[in-house]
Scaffold this active site. Structure first.
Site, PDB file in Angstrom:
ATOM      1  N   ASP A  84      33.173  38.358  58.096  1.00 36.22           N
ATOM      2  CA  ASP A  84      31.898  38.317  58.808  1.00 36.22           C
ATOM      3  C   ASP A  84      30.917  39.185  58.023  1.00 36.22           C
ATOM      4  O   ASP A  84      31.313  40.162  57.383  1.00 36.22           O
ATOM      5  CB  ASP A  84      32.040  38.923  60.206  1.00 36.22           C
ATOM      6  CG  ASP A  84      32.649  37.963  61.216  1.00 36.22           C
ATOM      7  OD1 ASP A  84      33.275  36.972  60.797  1.00 36.22           O
ATOM      8  OD2 ASP A  84      32.509  38.216  62.426  1.00 36.22           O
ATOM      9  N   HIS A 135      39.809  38.223  54.812  1.00 38.08           N
ATOM     10  CA  HIS A 135      40.834  37.183  54.732  1.00 38.08           C
ATOM     11  C   HIS A 135      40.727  36.437  53.402  1.00 38.08           C
ATOM     12  O   HIS A 135      39.682  36.456  52.750  1.00 38.08           O
ATOM     13  CB  HIS A 135      40.650  36.201  55.893  1.00 38.08           C
ATOM     14  CG  HIS A 135      40.747  36.848  57.251  1.00 38.08           C
ATOM     15  ND1 HIS A 135      41.750  36.561  58.143  1.00 38.08           N
ATOM     16  CD2 HIS A 135      39.956  37.778  57.864  1.00 38.08           C
ATOM     17  CE1 HIS A 135      41.582  37.284  59.250  1.00 38.08           C
ATOM     18  NE2 HIS A 135      40.497  38.029  59.098  1.00 38.08           N
ATOM     19  N   SER A 153      30.635  48.015  54.222  1.00 37.96           N
ATOM     20  CA  SER A 153      31.422  47.721  53.034  1.00 37.96           C
ATOM     21  C   SER A 153      31.119  46.313  52.535  1.00 37.96           C
ATOM     22  O   SER A 153      30.335  45.587  53.136  1.00 37.96           O
ATOM     23  CB  SER A 153      32.911  47.897  53.343  1.00 37.96           C
ATOM     24  OG  SER A 153      33.169  47.739  54.716  1.00 37.96           O
TER      25      SER A 153
END
Length: 324
Positions: free
Chosen positions: A143, A198, A285
């Site tokens: 996201d 992911h 990040s």
């Protein structure tokens, strides 16, 4: 009455102290708001930046910049703050944060958290982030907000005329040659975002990441506008995913100010698209994907928005590109 002549040494110290004080409280020049495109609506939005005043002071005030150099970018500061976010008392910060940044907890697997970091690394319900099923499509690994570049060697990066330095970023000249004139997609995770990442494609990878030591600058655009080379100055880790469809895909996780750790959770060497790779502990990040030349076609809306200097919101599992 005889007056003592002022001590020259103390006069200089007083003058320097006064100058530092004046500079420290001097108003920071106003910065342009961070605008982005909401992919679902196509509308331009303005980001509510976590710690905006602090970031502006650190990167746009002379004393702030000195503080950044001496203290804020150092590992010890990030480690201390990370430790504080692990304490049970830090859980008191969760609900104010959720309300301020409109975090949707209904899609989280749990609703109660032991600490702020426990909340920060929350897992989501599988149905909250469906993975694009098409085997010829690449899924967003996280996201966040995205910038996409068809040709890394011919694209401005944050600042007009500034080029992304793949050699320095990967710290490997031979490996970087593989990505000459290739594509790059950058995913910026702000503190309110889901902070697990992911695999974007299926393939084979190493059983552990290659780690590159570095600093802990912020990766927020307020910082990057001043210092775009942050990506190859910060601590980072990467792995190469060998995909039978998309070639060798470099997936790089970049640390930042207050990012305590990057934790890899995957096991083995054969990985599937959408499989969890790891998570960031507290802080903003970034994840960066590098692709070899002529391997992928990035979705047009992402390229268009990037060319306008605008990031695009993205959710983990959404399509971001297809096989060329």
């Amino acid at each position: 009455m005889k007056f003592k002549k002022p001590n020259k040494k103390w006069t200089i110290i007083w003058f320097i102290s006064a100058l530092i004080f004046v500079l420290a409280v001097f108003p920071v020049p106003s910065q342009k708001p961070i605008k982005y495109i909401d992919r679902e609506t196509g509308q331009i939005q303005i980001e509510n930046v976590y710690g905006e005043q602090w970031l502006n002071w650190l990167y746009h005030n002379p004393v702030g910049e000195a503080t950044l150099w001496v203290i804020a970018k150092r590992k010890i500061v990030t480690s201390l703050y990370g430790d504080a976010m692990e304490k049970p008392s830090s859980a008191d910060k969760i609900m104010p944060f959720v309300k301020e940044y409109k975090v949707d907890l209904s899609i989280a697997q749990q609703q109660r958290f032991k600490s702020f970091n426990d909340f920060f690394i929350r897992q989501l319900k599988p149905e909250a982030r469906p993975i694009i099923a098409d085997s010829l499509a690449i899924a967003s690994p996280a996201d966040g907000k995205i910038l996409a570049y068809e040709n890394i060697n011919q694209s401005d990066f944050y600042i007009k005329g500034f080029r992304f330095n793949v050699d320095s970023f990967l710290n490997d000249k031979e490996l970087s040659k593989k990505y000459e004139n290739g594509a790059m997609i950058v995913f910026r995770l702000a503190p309110p975002d889901y902070h697990r990442y992911h695999f974007p494609v299926s393939g084979v990878t190493g059983s552990s990441n290659i780690k590159i030591e570095g600093d802990y600058y912020s990766v927020n655009p307020l910082a990057l506008r001043k210092k775009a080379e942050i990506f190859w100055l910060n601590k980072r880790e990467y792995s190469i995913i060998k995909s039978p469809i998309f070639g060798d895909v470099a997936m790089v996780e970049v640390g930042a100010t207050m990012v305590g750790s990057m934790i890899q959770t995957y096991k083995g060497t054969t990985v599937k698209k959408g499989q969890e790779k790891g998570y960031f502990k507290f802080g903003g990040s970034t994840v960066v994907l590098l692709f070899e030349k002529d391997q992928i076609k990035i979705d047009e809306d992402l390229l268009t928005n990037t060319s306008r200097g605008l990031e695009t919101t993205i959710k983990m599992g959404e399509q971001i590109a297809v096989k060329k």
